[in-house]
Design an enzyme around this catalytic site. Sequence first.
Site, short mmCIF file in Angstrom:
data_model
loop_
_atom_site.label_atom_id
_atom_site.label_comp_id
_atom_site.label_asym_id
_atom_site.label_seq_id
_atom_site.Cartn_x
_atom_site.Cartn_y
_atom_site.Cartn_z
N CYS A 98 -11.05 2.61 -0.19
CA CYS A 98 -9.65 2.96 0.11
C CYS A 98 -9.32 2.21 1.39
CB CYS A 98 -9.49 4.46 0.30
SG CYS A 98 -7.84 4.93 0.93
N THR A 99 -8.19 1.53 1.39
CA THR A 99 -7.88 0.69 2.56
C THR A 99 -7.52 1.50 3.80
OG1 THR A 99 -5.63 0.43 1.68
CG2 THR A 99 -7.21 -1.35 1.23
N HIS A 100 -7.30 2.80 3.63
CA HIS A 100 -7.09 3.65 4.82
C HIS A 100 -8.41 3.90 5.56
CE1 HIS A 100 -3.16 4.65 3.07
NE2 HIS A 100 -2.85 5.32 4.17
N ASP A 128 0.88 -1.17 0.00
CA ASP A 128 0.00 0.00 0.00
C ASP A 128 0.91 1.21 0.00
OD1 ASP A 128 -2.44 1.51 0.27
OD2 ASP A 128 -1.95 1.84 2.36
N SER A 129 0.31 2.39 -0.12
CA SER A 129 1.13 3.61 -0.06
C SER A 129 1.55 3.91 1.38
CB SER A 129 0.33 4.79 -0.60
OG SER A 129 -0.78 5.02 0.24
N TYR A 187 -0.93 7.96 -2.97
CA TYR A 187 -1.07 7.56 -4.37
C TYR A 187 -2.29 8.24 -5.01
CZ TYR A 187 2.30 3.62 -4.27
OH TYR A 187 3.42 2.83 -4.22
N GLY A 188 -3.28 8.48 -4.19
CA GLY A 188 -4.57 8.95 -4.72
C GLY A 188 -4.52 10.32 -5.35
N GLU A 208 -2.69 8.85 8.07
CA GLU A 208 -1.22 8.79 8.13
C GLU A 208 -0.68 9.65 9.29
OE1 GLU A 208 1.05 6.90 6.37
OE2 GLU A 208 -0.63 5.86 5.45
N CYS A 258 -4.31 -1.83 -1.79
CA CYS A 258 -4.46 -0.40 -2.08
C CYS A 258 -5.47 -0.29 -3.22
CB CYS A 258 -3.11 0.17 -2.52
SG CYS A 258 -3.21 1.85 -3.16
N ASN A 259 -6.55 0.42 -2.97
CA ASN A 259 -7.58 0.55 -4.00
C ASN A 259 -7.12 1.38 -5.19
OD1 ASN A 259 -10.51 -0.44 -3.07
ND2 ASN A 259 -9.32 0.16 -1.30
N THR A 260 -6.26 2.37 -4.93
CA THR A 260 -5.79 3.21 -6.02
C THR A 260 -4.95 2.37 -6.98
OG1 THR A 260 -5.72 5.03 -4.43
CG2 THR A 260 -4.63 5.38 -6.53
N1 DGL Z 1 -4.80 3.01 0.81
C1 DGL Z 1 -4.76 3.38 -0.54
C2 DGL Z 1 -6.01 3.11 -1.28
O1 DGL Z 1 -6.68 2.18 -0.92
C3 DGL Z 1 -3.94 4.54 -0.94
C4 DGL Z 1 -4.35 5.88 -0.51
C5 DGL Z 1 -3.40 6.93 -1.06
O2 DGL Z 1 -2.19 6.72 -0.99
O3 DGL Z 1 -3.90 7.95 -1.57
O4 DGL Z 1 -6.33 3.75 -2.24
#
Ligand code: DGL
Length: 279
Positions: free
Chosen positions: A199-201, A20-21, A52-53, A162, A83-85
């Site tokens: 988004c996994t966050h 993931d990011s 990443y988003g 984060e 990571c969904n992105t």
């Molecule tokens: N956790 C990530 C996701 O699911 C990345 C979020 C990010 O880095 O913007 O998209």
Amino acid sequence: MSQTLVADAASTPGSIGLFDSGLGGLTVLRELKLSFPWESFTYLGDTARTPYGAKGAETVIRYSKECARFLSGCEIKLLVVACNTASSLALSHLAEECSFPVIGTVDPAVRTALGVSRNEKIGVIGTNATVKSGAYETALKRINPQVMVVSKPCPLFVPVVEEGMFDGTSAEKGIVKSLVEFYLSPLKESGVDTLVLGCTHYPLLLSAIAEYMGPEVNIVECSKAIAEDVRKLLPVSSSSGRNPQSRFFVTDEAARFSQLANIFLGSSQVQAVKVQMVD
Ligand code: DGL
């Protein structure tokens, strides 16, 4: 000049790799560790390049390939793109390149959402890049063309997580609550009965999101359905060994990541190792 990530620590052959990011993929790791306590895991948080988003598709694809190559070098047997992105933009590229199975987040979350929605109105929240990609809408409508999809990017959720605000003081909880209301009010008004945390966050902000949306809205995240997919791919005999271990790598400061990861996982097991980009 192409760049590769290299580990300054030994690999864990036969482990399940995740990237993931940053911290978000730990929500997937936590579920996988519960489902497969006998397996070893290798986790990469690309913290130097989060979020990443906010990046364009080409950049996310490049970063994702580099993460996959790093984990490949750790001799993983299976890759979970936590990571969904990255899953929305790079999954097919990774599947083409990798010699091991690759599982993303979108299809598992879509399956779960369609299974629980009664009114066929589904909300999707994610990063700017995920929402812009249309990956969720495409995947939902591929299975059920009647479904109405309301998507909303929530770009400030990732930096909040984060920053460690998921387990915060009452002042931090106030900030999270205002952000949740700011982003989710149009979704609440739209009458969706299911909200996908794309988004996994975002599961780290679950209590604030669930409280705001109310008990009548199903909140869906991908982890449990990913575990089902992993189970299908792992032969029973493939367990990593009797002494399962989890290794954590990051591309920026290891101490802060380890501290927050330990809070989230409720452990002291995370001692992340910083890995370098080299030419
Ligand atoms: N956790 C990530 C996701 O699911 C990345 C979020 C990010 O880095 O913007 O998209």
